[in-house]
Motif scaffolding. Structure first.
Motif, PDB file in Angstrom:
ATOM      1  N   GLU A  29      34.295  51.940  40.950  1.00 44.20           N
ATOM      2  CA  GLU A  29      32.689  52.960  42.070  1.00 44.20           C
ATOM      3  C   GLU A  29      33.844  52.430  43.737  1.00 44.20           C
ATOM      4  N   CYS A  30      34.045  51.684  44.084  1.00 43.11           N
ATOM      5  CA  CYS A  30      34.888  51.133  45.091  1.00 43.11           C
ATOM      6  C   CYS A  30      35.940  50.319  45.310  1.00 43.11           C
ATOM      7  N   CYS A  58      37.004  48.006  40.301  1.00 44.76           N
ATOM      8  CA  CYS A  58      35.747  48.429  40.265  1.00 44.76           C
ATOM      9  C   CYS A  58      36.202  49.841  40.448  1.00 44.76           C
TER      10      CYS A  58
HETATM   11 ZN    ZN Z   1      32.664  48.015  43.081  1.00 43.61          ZN
END
Ligand code: ZN
Length: 157
Positions: A106-107, A104
């Motif tokens: 984002e994270c 991912c």
């Molecule tokens: Zn994530």
């Protein structure tokens, strides 16, 4: 290849599913016989991501739970939903043939929002601490109890 010729690989033989698309396609100026390469960006987007899709569950007067759907569920949302809902290993494996695994953005696979990861105690966030071996977690907590952590100044009492 057109949709009718089996141009959408995961649904090559599921004509009943594309039967639902006929009206929506007509409204958007294409048909199931249009070669997919001739679809505009908007038409392709509609085909893949759907439009005005709604699902209602209801109970018949005999107590059976039925489902009613409206609009067009795009190829991709449908696949994602079936992947989540299926209890069949076979169906899950079939769906996975069309999926790729990527960390991912984002994270980076930590499964927490940036805001949650930004919170640190004793210079570690929740992801750092939960990844520690138990012995090091104990050392970290012990250090907090010595009053190193400014957020809990009374921790020594
Ligand atoms: Zn994530």
């Amino acid at each position: 290849m057109s949709i009718a010729q089996g141009g959408i690989k995961p649904y090559q033989t599921q004509y009943w599913y594309f039967y639902r698309l006929e009206d929506v396609a007509r409204e958007h100026g294409f048909s199931l016989n249009t070669p997919i390469k001739n679809l505009s960006k908007e038409q392709l987007n509609l085909l893949l991501y759907g439009e005005n899709f709604e699902r209602h569950k209801y109970r018949t007067r005999f107590g059976q739970v039925r489902e009613h759907t409206e609009g067009w569920e795009g190829v991709i949302p449908r696949m994602e939903r079936l992947y989540r809902e299926t209890e069949s290993e076979y169906s899950r494996a079939e769906a996975e043939r069309y999926m790729v695994t990527k960390p991912c953005l984002e994270c980076q696979g930590k499964r927490l929002e940036a805001e949650a990861l930004a919170v640190t105690i004793g210079e570690k966030n929740i992801f750092d601490v939960s990844g520690l071996p138990v012995s090091q977690t104990l050392a970290w907590v012990t250090a907090l109890n010595r009053g190193i952590n400014p957020f809990f100044p009374n921790a020594n009492n």
